[in-house]
Design an enzyme around this catalytic site. Structure first.
Site, PDB file in Angstrom:
ATOM      1  CG  ASP A 106      -0.441  -0.098   2.482  1.00 24.13           C
ATOM      2  OD1 ASP A 106       0.850  -0.337   2.577  1.00 24.13           O
ATOM      3  OD2 ASP A 106      -0.829   0.304   3.575  1.00 24.13           O
ATOM      4  CE  LYS A 157       0.217   1.467  12.782  1.00 27.74           C
ATOM      5  NZ  LYS A 157       0.729   0.436  12.438  1.00 27.74           N
ATOM      6  CG  ASP A 217      -0.033   4.002   3.847  1.00 29.19           C
ATOM      7  OD1 ASP A 217      -0.804   3.374   3.241  1.00 29.19           O
ATOM      8  OD2 ASP A 217       0.287   3.517   5.094  1.00 29.19           O
TER       9      ASP A 217
HETATM   10  N1  GDD Z   1       0.825 -11.202   3.665  1.00 23.92           N
HETATM   11  C1  GDD Z   1       0.354 -10.529   4.673  1.00 23.92           C
HETATM   12  N2  GDD Z   1      -0.280 -10.949   5.704  1.00 23.92           N
HETATM   13  N3  GDD Z   1       0.306  -9.131   4.617  1.00 23.92           N
HETATM   14  C2  GDD Z   1      -0.190  -8.103   5.802  1.00 23.92           C
HETATM   15  C3  GDD Z   1      -0.494  -8.867   6.845  1.00 23.92           C
HETATM   16  C4  GDD Z   1      -0.590 -10.362   6.962  1.00 23.92           C
HETATM   17  O1  GDD Z   1      -0.524 -10.860   7.778  1.00 23.92           O
HETATM   18  N4  GDD Z   1      -0.750  -7.861   7.666  1.00 23.92           N
HETATM   19  C5  GDD Z   1      -0.554  -6.669   6.933  1.00 23.92           C
HETATM   20  N5  GDD Z   1      -0.119  -7.001   5.927  1.00 23.92           N
HETATM   21  C6  GDD Z   1       0.168  -6.093   4.666  1.00 23.92           C
HETATM   22  C7  GDD Z   1      -0.812  -5.174   4.447  1.00 23.92           C
HETATM   23  O2  GDD Z   1      -1.630  -5.535   3.386  1.00 23.92           O
HETATM   24  C8  GDD Z   1       0.030  -3.915   3.853  1.00 23.92           C
HETATM   25  O3  GDD Z   1       0.142  -3.942   2.608  1.00 23.92           O
HETATM   26  C9  GDD Z   1       1.378  -4.054   4.649  1.00 23.92           C
HETATM   27  O4  GDD Z   1       1.590  -5.325   5.086  1.00 23.92           O
HETATM   28  C10 GDD Z   1       1.354  -3.088   5.904  1.00 23.92           C
HETATM   29  O5  GDD Z   1       0.146  -3.227   6.742  1.00 23.92           O
HETATM   30  P1  GDD Z   1      -0.630  -2.075   6.966  1.00 23.92           P
HETATM   31  O6  GDD Z   1      -1.846  -2.759   8.090  1.00 23.92           O
HETATM   32  O7  GDD Z   1      -0.976  -1.045   6.017  1.00 23.92           O
HETATM   33  O8  GDD Z   1       0.369  -1.403   8.320  1.00 23.92           O
HETATM   34  P2  GDD Z   1       0.284   0.036   8.551  1.00 23.92           P
HETATM   35  O9  GDD Z   1       0.281   1.081   7.273  1.00 23.92           O
HETATM   36  O10 GDD Z   1      -0.387   0.366   9.745  1.00 23.92           O
HETATM   37  O11 GDD Z   1       2.009   0.363   9.095  1.00 23.92           O
HETATM   38  C11 GDD Z   1       3.049  -0.221   8.109  1.00 23.92           C
HETATM   39  O12 GDD Z   1       3.252   0.690   7.263  1.00 23.92           O
HETATM   40  C12 GDD Z   1       3.913   2.074   7.389  1.00 23.92           C
HETATM   41  C13 GDD Z   1       4.179   2.800   6.325  1.00 23.92           C
HETATM   42  O13 GDD Z   1       3.138   3.102   5.664  1.00 23.92           O
HETATM   43  C14 GDD Z   1       4.296  -0.376   9.127  1.00 23.92           C
HETATM   44  O14 GDD Z   1       5.134  -1.250   8.251  1.00 23.92           O
HETATM   45  C15 GDD Z   1       4.742   0.842   9.704  1.00 23.92           C
HETATM   46  O15 GDD Z   1       6.122   0.690  10.415  1.00 23.92           O
HETATM   47  C16 GDD Z   1       5.152   1.781   8.380  1.00 23.92           C
HETATM   48  O16 GDD Z   1       5.621   3.037   8.999  1.00 23.92           O
HETATM   49 MG    MG Z   2      -0.507   0.960   5.609  1.00 21.38          MG
END
Ligand code: GDD
Ligand code: MG
Length: 359
Positions: A106, A157, A217
């Site tokens: 994403d 976070k 994002d």
């Molecule tokens: N295959 C798989 N399995 N993918 C997963 C899973 C899982 O269990 N959980 C989450 N993902 C994928 C999501 O689809 C997304 O593309 C990515 O991992 C990150 O998950 P998000 O749920 O979008 O996390 P976030 O946005 O709260 O935080 C993450 O992204 C930030 C940057 O946008 C973290 O990596 C943060 O540290 C980072 O700053």
């Molecule tokens: Mg994200």
């Protein structure tokens, strides 16, 4: 080099729009985000993409079926149960014996990924995390960086007053296979909450790459919308559907094939109007609007700062601001909406195959 895309999350912050499709499949300027992302990756010397999927994964499978020709191979790695970001990396990386890259599916990665790989190799890093600066880091993974670009601390976070800096994890990593030894294989694992802190604690070489690149994002309403405006303004280069500029490119008004804009419509750029749209007279579209293919907008409606997905029908005298409207959603006459995610009754079929002809 292999690239792993983490594409299995539920996309909760975009619900209800992500009830039908997973977040990486949401349209960004009228193409699934994964198309844009895969093209960014294809520009690298990549041997294959492994896409780690779980939630609504069938939509991703169907997309890649039609995508394969002429593109690099994509292997879907299905998690029957969500493994978390760390578990997904370990699972998808099975058999990889060389340096590999991981991206959250994403994120909108404007950095030169070759520079990132070069930086990783020059530092002989075990793991390199691309970093970007944001005003409020509390919704992200936040790092403390040494003057030699080594990551001393990684906090996922943190509370707003506990963030060690405003440098955040951009969701793009380069890793050596030895990192996989630190990810337990028997349970869901978060790479951010568990593995990055563990690698640092154990003294592995974890580096942070910063270079002032464009980043966003798409996983929140604001991130999704601002990604669109940045793409339309040329801050993030991706391939857009064929469209023609109306009048003057400086006005940033682009209209696709077979769109019908009645006389008396006011268009204020940046605006992108998809194929086969119909806009009735007296409507005002823009600034900052993307209409998906075959969207209809009724007389006198005002739409700004919004993205409307394929097939949606906006009645007359409606007002939409900072909204995202899902596939084929019908918005009644005179509806006023601000900062909403709106999804109508939407069958799986129509979500994955947006209407192809105006009715
Ligand atoms: N295959 C798989 N399995 N993918 C997963 C899973 C899982 O269990 N959980 C989450 N993902 C994928 C999501 O689809 C997304 O593309 C990515 O991992 C990150 O998950 P998000 O749920 O979008 O996390 P976030 O946005 O709260 O935080 C993450 O992204 C930030 C940057 O946008 C973290 O990596 C943060 O540290 C980072 O700053
Ligand atoms: Mg994200």
């Amino acid at each position: 080099m292999d690239v792993i895309l983490l594409a299995g999350g539920k996309g909760t912050r975009l619900h209800p729009l992500t009830q039908d499709i997973p977040k990486p499949m949401v349209p960004v300027v009228n193409r699934p985000w994964l198309h844009h992302l895969a093209e960014v990756i294809e520009a690298l010397p990549v041997s294959g993409i492994r896409c780690a999927v779980h939630y609504r994964w069938e939509a991703i499978r169907d997309m890649y079926r039609s995508w394969f020709k002429g593109h690099i191979p994509v292997k879907l790695v299905l998690e029957r149960e969500a493994l978390g970001t760390g578990g997904a990396i370990r699972n998808a990386a099975a058999g990889i014996a060389d340096t590999f890259m991981v991206l959250n599916a994403d994120v909108v990665p404007g950095m030169d990924l070759r520079d990132l790989i070069r930086f990783h190799k020059e530092n002989k890093a075990d793991c390199t995390i691309a970093l970007t600066r944001v005003e409020d880091p509390s919704a992200y993974g936040v790092v403390e960086l040494s003057s030699e670009s080594r990551i001393m601390r990684f906090v996922e976070k943190p509370a707003p007053d506990e963030a060690p800096s405003n440098l955040i994890n951009a969701g793009v990593y380069v890793m050596e296979p030895n990192v996989l030894d630190y990810i337990p294989g028997d349970r869901p694992v978060s790479v951010e909450r568990e593995i990055f802190p563990e690698l640092i604690r154990r003294g592995l070489r974890v580096y942070g790459f910063t270079s002032g690149f464009y980043w966003n994002d798409i996983g929140t309403r604001n991130g999704y919308l601002t990604t669109h405006w940045d793409i339309l303004d040329g801050r993030m280069p991706v391939r857009l559907p064929d469209a023609q500029y109306l009048h003057d490119p400086g006005e940033n008004i682009r209209i696709c094939h077979k769109a019908h804009v009645e006389p008396g419509v006011r268009l204020i750029g940046p605006v992108f109007i998809g194929e086969g749209c119909t806009i009735r007279s007296g409507a005002t579209i823009g600034p900052r609007v993307v209409l998906g293919p075959h969207v209809r907008v009724g007389r006198g409606s005002i739409i700004r700062d919004s993205v409307i997905w394929a097939g949606a029908q906006i009645g007359s005298n409606a007002f939409m601001e900072e909204c995202i409207v899902g596939f084929n959603t019908v918005i009644e006459d005179s509806r006023k909406a601000k900062a909403e995610l709106i999804r109508g009754r939407c069958a799986w079929e129509s979500a994955t195959r947006p209407v192809t002809a105006s009715s």
